[in-house]
Design a protein around this motif. Structure first.
Motif, PDB file in Angstrom:
ATOM      1  N   ALA A 114       0.826  -1.218   0.000  1.00 55.98           N
ATOM      2  CA  ALA A 114       0.000   0.000   0.000  1.00 55.98           C
ATOM      3  C   ALA A 114       0.856   1.262   0.000  1.00 55.98           C
ATOM      4  O   ALA A 114       0.567   2.217  -0.731  1.00 55.98           O
ATOM      5  CB  ALA A 114      -0.926  -0.013   1.210  1.00 55.98           C
ATOM      6  N   ARG A 115       1.909   1.277   0.800  1.00 56.41           N
ATOM      7  CA  ARG A 115       2.764   2.463   0.857  1.00 56.41           C
ATOM      8  C   ARG A 115       3.475   2.693  -0.472  1.00 56.41           C
ATOM      9  O   ARG A 115       3.573   3.821  -0.954  1.00 56.41           O
ATOM     10  CB  ARG A 115       3.783   2.326   1.984  1.00 56.41           C
ATOM     11  CG  ARG A 115       3.173   2.402   3.380  1.00 56.41           C
ATOM     12  CD  ARG A 115       4.201   2.162   4.450  1.00 56.41           C
ATOM     13  NE  ARG A 115       3.594   2.125   5.783  1.00 56.41           N
ATOM     14  CZ  ARG A 115       4.248   1.829   6.885  1.00 56.41           C
ATOM     15  NH1 ARG A 115       5.543   1.544   6.826  1.00 56.41           N
ATOM     16  NH2 ARG A 115       3.635   1.809   8.049  1.00 56.41           N
ATOM     17  N   ASN A 116       3.962   1.612  -1.068  1.00 59.09           N
ATOM     18  CA  ASN A 116       4.638   1.758  -2.352  1.00 59.09           C
ATOM     19  C   ASN A 116       3.659   2.137  -3.449  1.00 59.09           C
ATOM     20  O   ASN A 116       4.019   2.900  -4.362  1.00 59.09           O
ATOM     21  CB  ASN A 116       5.376   0.467  -2.719  1.00 59.09           C
ATOM     22  CG  ASN A 116       6.747   0.382  -2.103  1.00 59.09           C
ATOM     23  OD1 ASN A 116       7.714   0.946  -2.611  1.00 59.09           O
ATOM     24  ND2 ASN A 116       6.846  -0.320  -0.971  1.00 59.09           N
ATOM     25  N   ARG A 120      12.065   8.535  -7.163  1.00 65.23           N
ATOM     26  CA  ARG A 120      11.722   7.545  -6.131  1.00 65.23           C
ATOM     27  C   ARG A 120      10.362   6.917  -6.411  1.00 65.23           C
ATOM     28  O   ARG A 120      10.140   5.731  -6.127  1.00 65.23           O
ATOM     29  CB  ARG A 120      11.755   8.216  -4.762  1.00 65.23           C
ATOM     30  CG  ARG A 120      13.147   8.717  -4.361  1.00 65.23           C
ATOM     31  CD  ARG A 120      13.178   9.275  -2.950  1.00 65.23           C
ATOM     32  NE  ARG A 120      14.502   9.766  -2.619  1.00 65.23           N
ATOM     33  CZ  ARG A 120      14.854  11.050  -2.625  1.00 65.23           C
ATOM     34  NH1 ARG A 120      13.956  11.982  -2.937  1.00 65.23           N
ATOM     35  NH2 ARG A 120      16.084  11.412  -2.328  1.00 65.23           N
ATOM     36  N   ALA A 121       9.444   7.698  -6.977  1.00 66.64           N
ATOM     37  CA  ALA A 121       8.137   7.149  -7.346  1.00 66.64           C
ATOM     38  C   ALA A 121       8.296   6.070  -8.419  1.00 66.64           C
ATOM     39  O   ALA A 121       7.651   5.012  -8.361  1.00 66.64           O
ATOM     40  CB  ALA A 121       7.212   8.262  -7.833  1.00 66.64           C
ATOM     41  N   SER A 178       9.448  -1.447  -9.511  1.00 64.48           N
ATOM     42  CA  SER A 178       9.599  -2.644  -8.680  1.00 64.48           C
ATOM     43  C   SER A 178       8.284  -3.382  -8.520  1.00 64.48           C
ATOM     44  O   SER A 178       8.232  -4.618  -8.623  1.00 64.48           O
ATOM     45  CB  SER A 178      10.171  -2.258  -7.314  1.00 64.48           C
ATOM     46  OG  SER A 178      11.467  -1.705  -7.446  1.00 64.48           O
ATOM     47  N   LEU A 179       7.200  -2.659  -8.269  1.00 66.13           N
ATOM     48  CA  LEU A 179       5.892  -3.300  -8.148  1.00 66.13           C
ATOM     49  C   LEU A 179       5.505  -4.008  -9.442  1.00 66.13           C
ATOM     50  O   LEU A 179       4.928  -5.098  -9.422  1.00 66.13           O
ATOM     51  CB  LEU A 179       4.825  -2.265  -7.783  1.00 66.13           C
ATOM     52  CG  LEU A 179       4.870  -1.703  -6.362  1.00 66.13           C
ATOM     53  CD1 LEU A 179       3.946  -0.504  -6.233  1.00 66.13           C
ATOM     54  CD2 LEU A 179       4.510  -2.767  -5.327  1.00 66.13           C
ATOM     55  N   ARG A 180       5.798  -3.392 -10.571  1.00 67.64           N
ATOM     56  CA  ARG A 180       5.467  -3.974 -11.866  1.00 67.64           C
ATOM     57  C   ARG A 180       6.357  -5.169 -12.195  1.00 67.64           C
ATOM     58  O   ARG A 180       5.950  -6.041 -12.975  1.00 67.64           O
ATOM     59  CB  ARG A 180       5.623  -2.936 -12.985  1.00 67.64           C
ATOM     60  CG  ARG A 180       4.632  -1.798 -12.947  1.00 67.64           C
ATOM     61  CD  ARG A 180       5.014  -0.724 -13.950  1.00 67.64           C
ATOM     62  NE  ARG A 180       4.961  -1.201 -15.323  1.00 67.64           N
ATOM     63  CZ  ARG A 180       5.749  -0.762 -16.298  1.00 67.64           C
ATOM     64  NH1 ARG A 180       6.682   0.130 -16.030  1.00 67.64           N
ATOM     65  NH2 ARG A 180       5.602  -1.224 -17.520  1.00 67.64           N
ATOM     66  N   GLY A 181       7.564  -5.205 -11.628  1.00 70.22           N
ATOM     67  CA  GLY A 181       8.530  -6.185 -12.082  1.00 70.22           C
ATOM     68  C   GLY A 181       8.608  -7.489 -11.329  1.00 70.22           C
ATOM     69  O   GLY A 181       9.115  -8.480 -11.862  1.00 70.22           O
ATOM     70  N   ILE A 190      12.378  -6.411  -4.275  1.00 66.25           N
ATOM     71  CA  ILE A 190      11.635  -6.512  -3.017  1.00 66.25           C
ATOM     72  C   ILE A 190      12.340  -5.745  -1.915  1.00 66.25           C
ATOM     73  O   ILE A 190      11.702  -5.086  -1.081  1.00 66.25           O
ATOM     74  CB  ILE A 190      11.427  -7.995  -2.644  1.00 66.25           C
ATOM     75  CG1 ILE A 190      10.396  -8.617  -3.593  1.00 66.25           C
ATOM     76  CG2 ILE A 190      10.992  -8.143  -1.190  1.00 66.25           C
ATOM     77  CD1 ILE A 190      10.112 -10.083  -3.355  1.00 66.25           C
ATOM     78  N   ASP A 191      13.658  -5.782  -1.925  1.00 70.81           N
ATOM     79  CA  ASP A 191      14.434  -4.991  -0.966  1.00 70.81           C
ATOM     80  C   ASP A 191      14.169  -3.501  -1.179  1.00 70.81           C
ATOM     81  O   ASP A 191      14.014  -2.731  -0.216  1.00 70.81           O
ATOM     82  CB  ASP A 191      15.920  -5.301  -1.148  1.00 70.81           C
ATOM     83  CG  ASP A 191      16.740  -4.974   0.103  1.00 70.81           C
ATOM     84  OD1 ASP A 191      16.133  -4.647   1.139  1.00 70.81           O
ATOM     85  OD2 ASP A 191      17.984  -5.049   0.029  1.00 70.81           O
ATOM     86  N   VAL A 192      14.114  -3.068  -2.439  1.00 72.56           N
ATOM     87  CA  VAL A 192      13.817  -1.676  -2.754  1.00 72.56           C
ATOM     88  C   VAL A 192      12.444  -1.297  -2.224  1.00 72.56           C
ATOM     89  O   VAL A 192      12.254  -0.223  -1.620  1.00 72.56           O
ATOM     90  CB  VAL A 192      13.880  -1.439  -4.274  1.00 72.56           C
ATOM     91  CG1 VAL A 192      13.312  -0.065  -4.643  1.00 72.56           C
ATOM     92  CG2 VAL A 192      15.327  -1.547  -4.764  1.00 72.56           C
ATOM     93  N   LEU A 193      11.455  -2.159  -2.416  1.00 71.08           N
ATOM     94  CA  LEU A 193      10.092  -1.866  -1.946  1.00 71.08           C
ATOM     95  C   LEU A 193      10.034  -1.746  -0.426  1.00 71.08           C
ATOM     96  O   LEU A 193       9.343  -0.884   0.116  1.00 71.08           O
ATOM     97  CB  LEU A 193       9.126  -2.953  -2.444  1.00 71.08           C
ATOM     98  CG  LEU A 193       8.888  -2.962  -3.966  1.00 71.08           C
ATOM     99  CD1 LEU A 193       8.113  -4.217  -4.363  1.00 71.08           C
ATOM    100  CD2 LEU A 193       8.135  -1.699  -4.396  1.00 71.08           C
ATOM    101  N   ARG A 194      10.748  -2.598   0.260  1.00 73.37           N
ATOM    102  CA  ARG A 194      10.771  -2.513   1.727  1.00 73.37           C
ATOM    103  C   ARG A 194      11.421  -1.204   2.188  1.00 73.37           C
ATOM    104  O   ARG A 194      10.943  -0.535   3.110  1.00 73.37           O
ATOM    105  CB  ARG A 194      11.500  -3.712   2.322  1.00 73.37           C
ATOM    106  CG  ARG A 194      10.769  -5.052   2.121  1.00 73.37           C
ATOM    107  CD  ARG A 194      11.519  -6.192   2.802  1.00 73.37           C
ATOM    108  NE  ARG A 194      10.909  -7.484   2.562  1.00 73.37           N
ATOM    109  CZ  ARG A 194       9.859  -7.968   3.247  1.00 73.37           C
ATOM    110  NH1 ARG A 194       9.336  -7.241   4.231  1.00 73.37           N
ATOM    111  NH2 ARG A 194       9.364  -9.153   2.969  1.00 73.37           N
TER     112      ARG A 194
END
Length: 253
Positions: free
Chosen positions: A135-137, A215-216, A222-225, A243-247
């Motif tokens: 949700a945050r990402n 950053r957006a 990342s979400l798409r990939g 996933i590390d980037v998303l965290r």
């Protein structure tokens, strides 16, 4: 995917869509989608920055000469390249973005929004990430979905696709995603997982850059990939990867 060596033959990358082999100083790209190969050849001919020499083409194989130097880095690994080399990559991106537009149109805002919704739903359904991280990402990513002035973008300007030698860019690989798009998407792709070099890239780029928008795009890319990487045999959960980037992005938010 790790490079596999056998009697002088290297499998550089292989997945469901295409494969790249190396034999000595020649790279053989095998792609059954000839439209995608057409885009790559056209983009390399239009690009005002160094690209691999096209040796020959016999569908579905495209033969390219090896580039001098070494990749700027690898996703998930620290980069040993100097700040000057990263700045040179930023300068090359600016030169590309200032070039005349290619004929291909990239993904539009509505298409990206639909894809973002689909991928966030998949991530939640499969429990890949906690719901709050998704949700945050997503909130961060949605800010990238705004009008932009289209430029000539590479479309997949990963650090592994940018070769440097003596702090100079010697060539850029893999142009099959080249299109009209948002300049900040290229800069975000280049610095994904290497945020410590964002300042060097922006300095080399030589223009005012909205860092929040980069950053957006980190979140959106990342979400798409993640699903594509999983389905094609890659591990987005490795340290420094998507996933590390998303965290990290969720913690920053």
């Amino acid at each position: 995917m790790a490079v596999v060596e056998s009697q002088g033959l290297e499998v550089v990358v292989a997945h469901h869509d295409r494969a790249t082999l190396r034999i000595g100083d020649v790279f053989l790209k095998i792609d059954t989608d000839q439209a995608r190969a057409d885009v790559e050849i056209d983009a390399m001919e239009r690009a005002p920055i160094p690209t691999p020499e096209i040796l020959w083409r016999r569908p579905p194989v495209l033969a390219l000469a090896a580039l001098p130097g070494a990749p700027l880095g690898r996703l998930g690994e620290p980069s040993s390249a100097s700040p000057a080399a990263w700045a040179a990559a930023g300068a090359a991106a600016r030169m590309l973005h200032d070039a005349p537009l290619p004929p291909q149109s990239g993904s539009g805002i509505e298409e990206l929004a639909t894809e973002l919704d689909t991928e966030c739903r998949w991530l939640a359904t499969h429990g890949v990430l906690p719901s709050d991280v998704i949700a945050r990402n997503r909130r961060i990513a949605e800010t990238a979905l705004r009008p932009w002035a289209p430029v000539f973008i590479h479309g997949d300007l990963q650090v592994a696709h940018v070769y440097v030698d003596s702090d100079k860019v010697t060539g850029v690989l893999d142009w099959s995603e080249a299109a009209q798009g948002d300049a900040l998407y290229d800069l975000a792709t280049l610095t994904l997982g290497h945020s410590e070099h964002l300042g060097d890239v922006v300095a080399g780029y030589g223009a005012e850059v909205d860092l929040d928008m980069i950053r957006a795009w980190w979140s959106l890319r990342s979400l798409r990939g993640v699903r594509w990487l999983v389905e094609h045999g890659f591990d987005p959960n490795s340290p420094g990867c998507e996933i590390d980037v998303l965290r990290t992005q969720a913690l920053r938010a």
